[in-house]
Enzyme design. Structure first.
Site, PDB file in Angstrom:
ATOM      1  N   CYS A  72      33.651  34.381  46.238  1.00  0.00           N
ATOM      2  CA  CYS A  72      34.632  34.024  45.208  1.00  0.00           C
ATOM      3  C   CYS A  72      34.680  32.506  45.006  1.00  0.00           C
ATOM      4  O   CYS A  72      34.940  32.027  43.901  1.00  0.00           O
ATOM      5  CB  CYS A  72      36.015  34.521  45.596  1.00  0.00           C
TER       6      CYS A  72
ATOM      7  N   CYS B 161      31.259  40.340  41.037  1.00  0.00           N
ATOM      8  CA  CYS B 161      32.431  41.156  40.700  1.00  0.00           C
ATOM      9  C   CYS B 161      32.805  41.109  39.228  1.00  0.00           C
ATOM     10  O   CYS B 161      33.653  41.875  38.789  1.00  0.00           O
ATOM     11  CB  CYS B 161      33.626  40.652  41.500  1.00  0.00           C
TER      12      CYS B 161
END
Ligand code: FES
Length: 133
Positions: free
Chosen positions: A105, A36
């Site tokens: 993440c 990301c």
């Protein structure tokens, strides 16, 4: 609405612990998430082989902030060797789990920590051999 995040994730997202930087850090880990583009800087202060302080600066999503916050809590008081074996899954578990699509993440937290430890070992002239990749 389906509840995606645990209470703990929300808590660490809203009130992240250990935000900031350590000016005289023993080691710094800077990582980016290729998925990301979010980034994290992790700072550790080591005394007598024990991580006495950890701070972070993360530009990222809620899960990245929460896992950054949790990893800094988890490493404090641990020896460098113990801290090396903290995995992203362990961080996610300590937060009561993460939604599957946000698991990536938590990789920032693990990698940031490993790089900070590596940086510390390098700066202090210690062998890097036993740093897990
Ligand atoms: Fe980038 Fe979570 S979406 S770290």
């Amino acid at each position: 609405m389906e509840r995606e995040y645990s209470e703990k994730v929300m808590d660490h997202f809203r009130n992240p612990r250990n935000v900031g930087e350590i000016k005289d850090a023993s080691g710094i880990g800077k990582v980016g998430n290729p998925v990301c583009g979010d980034i994290m800087n992790l700072y550790i202060k080591v005394e007598n082989d024990v991580i006495v302080n950890a701070k972070f600066k993360t530009m990222g999503c809620g899960a990245a902030i929460a896992t950054s916050s949790m990893v800094t809590e988890l490493v404090k008081g641990k020896t460098v060797k113990e801290a090396q074996s903290i995995s992203n899954r362990a961080v996610a578990e300590a937060l009561g789990g993460l939604p599957k699509i946000k698991l990536h993440c938590s990789v920032l937290a693990e990698e940031g920590l490993k790089l900070a430890i590596k940086d510390y070992l390098k700066k202090s002239g210690k062998p890097l051999d036993d740093v897990k990749k």
